[in-house]
Design an enzyme around this catalytic site. Sequence first.
Site, short mmCIF file in Angstrom:
data_model
loop_
_atom_site.label_atom_id
_atom_site.label_comp_id
_atom_site.label_asym_id
_atom_site.label_seq_id
_atom_site.Cartn_x
_atom_site.Cartn_y
_atom_site.Cartn_z
CG PHE B 39 -1.89 -1.18 1.20
CD1 PHE B 39 -3.16 -1.04 0.63
CD2 PHE B 39 -1.53 -2.42 1.71
CE1 PHE B 39 -4.04 -2.11 0.57
CE2 PHE B 39 -2.41 -3.51 1.66
CZ PHE B 39 -3.66 -3.34 1.09
CB VAL B 77 1.22 -0.03 5.33
CG1 VAL B 77 0.82 1.43 5.18
CG2 VAL B 77 -0.01 -0.93 5.38
CB CYS B 78 4.92 2.93 2.02
SG CYS B 78 6.27 4.12 2.09
CB ILE B 79 7.15 2.85 7.49
CG1 ILE B 79 7.08 3.44 8.90
CG2 ILE B 79 8.52 3.06 6.88
CD1 ILE B 79 7.91 2.70 9.93
CB ALA B 82 1.92 4.60 7.03
#
Lengths: 120, 130
Positions: B39, B77-79, B82
């Site tokens: 994501f 999820v791309c930190i 995010a």
Amino acid sequence: MKKILCVVSRPPYQGSHDLELIEAAMVGAVFEMQVSVLFRGDGVWALHAGQNAAPLQQRTLSHVLSALPTYDVKRLYVCAEGMTERGLAQEDLCIDATPLSMAEQQALMSDQQAVLGAQT
Amino acid sequence: MIFTVAVHSPPYASSANHHALQFCRTAIDAGHGIARVFFYHEGVYTALNSQVPPQDEGDIVLQWQQLAADHNLELAVCIANALKRGVLSADEQKRYERAAATLAEPFQLVGLGQLIDAIASSDRYIEFPA
């Protein structure tokens, strides 16, 4: 070595899309992918040398782009037609990008294992 | 065939997020593998644990969770994307001293390298743009 292409086709500063795509290109190179970046459509504005995103409280994209060669992302391309349509010449660009015809862009895309940002 | 699936669209903004979900479901049913669902951009909002869709609408987050549980699917999820958008794991919530952890399980905050790693081990990369 896998080849990936990041296609920047949105205008800069309309959200974080262009910046986040460039970050993906940099990380791809760090992970030893052969990374190319193609600027097309309104994405060619990202290459314009006279940018200053300070009033928008964002990072200036041309500064980020100038770091690409240090990340070993040296295959930079720009849509020739997109530049002409927008009245941009090579000397208006903040970094060296090779102009490509539509047919050359098609060939570039076919040569990749993955294309990021292909659709807007 | 092994796929890497990238979701760039937030849930409910367009049909793209739902299409990604359907694609994963169909690919798995057809015997294909999914290296990782990644994501990115506004797609990170998918992992927000505070979403309460109306009862007569589909719950996209719940469906991702079910798919992940049924098929041991990794929801990454791309930190960086995010954190910027307020999707915080318990660790990040403590680190940045924010009011609440907002990351739904089993989504994981990971670095962009996990996207590149998934692409490297996949036959195909498919993206669901916003």
